[in-house]
Design a protein around this motif. Structure first.
Motif, PDB file in Angstrom:
ATOM      1  N   LEU A 135       0.865  -1.169   0.000  1.00 43.72           N
ATOM      2  CA  LEU A 135       0.000   0.000   0.000  1.00 43.72           C
ATOM      3  C   LEU A 135       0.905   1.223   0.000  1.00 43.72           C
ATOM      4  O   LEU A 135       1.812   1.329   0.829  1.00 43.72           O
ATOM      5  N   LEU A 136       0.671   2.126  -0.938  1.00 41.02           N
ATOM      6  CA  LEU A 136       1.428   3.366  -1.022  1.00 41.02           C
ATOM      7  C   LEU A 136       0.482   4.525  -0.749  1.00 41.02           C
ATOM      8  O   LEU A 136      -0.528   4.686  -1.435  1.00 41.02           O
ATOM      9  N   ALA A 137       0.794   5.294   0.274  1.00 37.17           N
ATOM     10  CA  ALA A 137       0.018   6.488   0.606  1.00 37.17           C
ATOM     11  C   ALA A 137       0.862   7.703   0.217  1.00 37.17           C
ATOM     12  O   ALA A 137       1.837   8.031   0.900  1.00 37.17           O
ATOM     13  N   ASP A 138       0.487   8.352  -0.882  1.00 32.22           N
ATOM     14  CA  ASP A 138       1.265   9.476  -1.399  1.00 32.22           C
ATOM     15  C   ASP A 138       0.353  10.322  -2.289  1.00 32.22           C
ATOM     16  O   ASP A 138      -0.328   9.780  -3.162  1.00 32.22           O
ATOM     17  N   ASP A 139       0.352  11.619  -2.064  1.00 35.26           N
ATOM     18  CA  ASP A 139      -0.517  12.496  -2.843  1.00 35.26           C
ATOM     19  C   ASP A 139       0.094  12.937  -4.167  1.00 35.26           C
ATOM     20  O   ASP A 139      -0.593  13.512  -4.996  1.00 35.26           O
ATOM     21  N   ASP A 140       1.369  12.658  -4.395  1.00 34.86           N
ATOM     22  CA  ASP A 140       2.049  13.069  -5.616  1.00 34.86           C
ATOM     23  C   ASP A 140       1.866  11.992  -6.693  1.00 34.86           C
ATOM     24  O   ASP A 140       2.404  10.894  -6.573  1.00 34.86           O
ATOM     25  N   GLU A 141       1.112  12.320  -7.742  1.00 39.37           N
ATOM     26  CA  GLU A 141       0.824  11.342  -8.791  1.00 39.37           C
ATOM     27  C   GLU A 141       2.093  10.850  -9.480  1.00 39.37           C
ATOM     28  O   GLU A 141       2.191   9.672  -9.844  1.00 39.37           O
ATOM     29  N   ASP A 142       3.067  11.745  -9.698  1.00 41.43           N
ATOM     30  CA  ASP A 142       4.314  11.335 -10.330  1.00 41.43           C
ATOM     31  C   ASP A 142       5.058  10.330  -9.457  1.00 41.43           C
ATOM     32  O   ASP A 142       5.577   9.321  -9.959  1.00 41.43           O
ATOM     33  N   ASP A 143       5.125  10.597  -8.153  1.00 42.82           N
ATOM     34  CA  ASP A 143       5.799   9.666  -7.247  1.00 42.82           C
ATOM     35  C   ASP A 143       5.119   8.300  -7.260  1.00 42.82           C
ATOM     36  O   ASP A 143       5.787   7.262  -7.243  1.00 42.82           O
ATOM     37  N   CYS A 144       3.792   8.297  -7.307  1.00 42.01           N
ATOM     38  CA  CYS A 144       3.048   7.027  -7.367  1.00 42.01           C
ATOM     39  C   CYS A 144       3.362   6.280  -8.664  1.00 42.01           C
ATOM     40  O   CYS A 144       3.558   5.057  -8.656  1.00 42.01           O
ATOM     41  N   SER A 145       3.416   7.004  -9.768  1.00 39.47           N
ATOM     42  CA  SER A 145       3.721   6.384 -11.062  1.00 39.47           C
ATOM     43  C   SER A 145       5.132   5.809 -11.075  1.00 39.47           C
ATOM     44  O   SER A 145       5.349   4.687 -11.546  1.00 39.47           O
ATOM     45  N   PHE A 146       6.107   6.578 -10.576  1.00 42.45           N
ATOM     46  CA  PHE A 146       7.490   6.091 -10.531  1.00 42.45           C
ATOM     47  C   PHE A 146       7.601   4.862  -9.633  1.00 42.45           C
ATOM     48  O   PHE A 146       8.329   3.916  -9.943  1.00 42.45           O
ATOM     49  N   PHE A 147       6.898   4.874  -8.525  1.00 40.44           N
ATOM     50  CA  PHE A 147       6.908   3.737  -7.598  1.00 40.44           C
ATOM     51  C   PHE A 147       6.385   2.489  -8.310  1.00 40.44           C
ATOM     52  O   PHE A 147       6.987   1.423  -8.253  1.00 40.44           O
ATOM     53  N   ARG A 148       5.261   2.636  -8.996  1.00 42.19           N
ATOM     54  CA  ARG A 148       4.667   1.504  -9.723  1.00 42.19           C
ATOM     55  C   ARG A 148       5.608   1.015 -10.824  1.00 42.19           C
ATOM     56  O   ARG A 148       5.794  -0.190 -11.008  1.00 42.19           O
ATOM     57  N   GLU A 149       6.215   1.945 -11.566  1.00 40.65           N
ATOM     58  CA  GLU A 149       7.159   1.566 -12.626  1.00 40.65           C
ATOM     59  C   GLU A 149       8.359   0.822 -12.051  1.00 40.65           C
ATOM     60  O   GLU A 149       8.834  -0.156 -12.636  1.00 40.65           O
ATOM     61  N   ALA A 150       8.853   1.287 -10.916  1.00 38.98           N
ATOM     62  CA  ALA A 150       9.992   0.614 -10.280  1.00 38.98           C
ATOM     63  C   ALA A 150       9.611  -0.812  -9.903  1.00 38.98           C
ATOM     64  O   ALA A 150      10.384  -1.749 -10.124  1.00 38.98           O
ATOM     65  N   LEU A 151       8.430  -0.990  -9.341  1.00 41.43           N
ATOM     66  CA  LEU A 151       7.965  -2.343  -8.999  1.00 41.43           C
ATOM     67  C   LEU A 151       7.855  -3.215 -10.244  1.00 41.43           C
ATOM     68  O   LEU A 151       8.256  -4.382 -10.228  1.00 41.43           O
ATOM     69  N   ASP A 152       7.319  -2.652 -11.314  1.00 37.24           N
ATOM     70  CA  ASP A 152       7.185  -3.404 -12.562  1.00 37.24           C
ATOM     71  C   ASP A 152       8.550  -3.864 -13.068  1.00 37.24           C
ATOM     72  O   ASP A 152       8.711  -5.014 -13.497  1.00 37.24           O
ATOM     73  N   GLU A 153       9.533  -2.980 -13.003  1.00 37.79           N
ATOM     74  CA  GLU A 153      10.877  -3.328 -13.487  1.00 37.79           C
ATOM     75  C   GLU A 153      11.593  -4.320 -12.573  1.00 37.79           C
ATOM     76  O   GLU A 153      12.469  -5.050 -13.021  1.00 37.79           O
ATOM     77  N   LEU A 154      11.220  -4.343 -11.300  1.00 39.13           N
ATOM     78  CA  LEU A 154      11.817  -5.315 -10.382  1.00 39.13           C
ATOM     79  C   LEU A 154      11.280  -6.725 -10.633  1.00 39.13           C
ATOM     80  O   LEU A 154      11.871  -7.697 -10.178  1.00 39.13           O
ATOM     81  N   SER A 155      10.174  -6.805 -11.353  1.00 40.58           N
ATOM     82  CA  SER A 155       9.567  -8.093 -11.697  1.00 40.58           C
ATOM     83  C   SER A 155       9.318  -8.970 -10.475  1.00 40.58           C
ATOM     84  O   SER A 155       9.582 -10.166 -10.495  1.00 40.58           O
ATOM     85  N   LEU A 156       8.838  -8.351  -9.428  1.00 39.42           N
ATOM     86  CA  LEU A 156       8.493  -9.083  -8.215  1.00 39.42           C
ATOM     87  C   LEU A 156       6.988  -9.329  -8.202  1.00 39.42           C
ATOM     88  O   LEU A 156       6.222  -8.537  -8.746  1.00 39.42           O
ATOM     89  N   PRO A 157       6.569 -10.415  -7.568  1.00 40.74           N
ATOM     90  CA  PRO A 157       5.130 -10.672  -7.468  1.00 40.74           C
ATOM     91  C   PRO A 157       4.504  -9.749  -6.425  1.00 40.74           C
ATOM     92  O   PRO A 157       4.580 -10.010  -5.226  1.00 40.74           O
ATOM     93  N   VAL A 158       3.944  -8.634  -6.882  1.00 45.47           N
ATOM     94  CA  VAL A 158       3.372  -7.648  -5.970  1.00 45.47           C
ATOM     95  C   VAL A 158       1.991  -7.208  -6.431  1.00 45.47           C
ATOM     96  O   VAL A 158       1.678  -7.250  -7.613  1.00 45.47           O
ATOM     97  N   SER A 159       1.224  -6.796  -5.467  1.00 49.25           N
ATOM     98  CA  SER A 159      -0.019  -6.073  -5.712  1.00 49.25           C
ATOM     99  C   SER A 159       0.179  -4.722  -5.052  1.00 49.25           C
ATOM    100  O   SER A 159       0.617  -4.661  -3.902  1.00 49.25           O
TER     101      SER A 159
END
Length: 148
Positions: A9-33
């Motif tokens: 769960l990510l609690a952050d009001d900055d849309e760019d930070d949320c997008s970068f966080f999601r992209e980083a998770l995608d590139e890590l190729s870890l099984p995450v929700s």
């Protein structure tokens, strides 16, 4: 958290930070929700709606959010019995020693300063997930701040 899949769960009001966080998770190729909320009121509503059996494995908590900031959310989380085992990683642009010390004393699990570079963001998120995989307890103060 001994399972292979991470519920984050990510609690952050900055849309760019949320997008970068999601992209980083995608590139890590870890099984995450990943679920994101944009302010502290949404965060607390989400946690209360999912307690006690469907809480995230790890909450990444920004300190500067509207309506209810991260300080207030952490205090409230630590006061609610159902949330006592929730790992809270502070995820903030600030690395002010007084704030870091306060978050440590309030029971946050780890503290991450948001890196300015995507590669460092990816690395520090990967490190956070690896280090909390088997141990969600707060470390000694010297190891509280995670570095990329």
């Amino acid at each position: 958290m001994n399972q292979q899949h991470y519920n984050l769960l990510l609690a952050d009001d900055d849309e760019d930070d949320c997008s970068f966080f999601r992209e980083a998770l995608d590139e890590l190729s870890l099984p995450v929700s990943l679920v994101t909320v944009n302010d502290g009121v949404q965060l607390m509503d989400y946690l209360k709606a999912n307690a006690p059996n469907n809480l995230p494995d790890i909450l990444f908590l920004d300190l500067n959010m509207p309506r209810k900031n991260g300080h207030e959310c952490l205090r409230e989380i630590k006061e609610i019995d159902d949330f006592q085992n929730l790992a809270v990683i502070i995820f903030s642009t600030s690395l002010d020693t007084e704030i870091v010390d306060l978050m440590y004393s309030k029971g946050a699990t780890y503290y991450i300063r948001k890196p300015g570079e995507f590669s460092k963001l990816k690395k520090v998120i990967g490190n956070a997930l690896a280090i909390t995989k088997d141990d969600l307890k707060q470390p000694v103060r010297e190891h509280f701040v995670l570095q990329p």
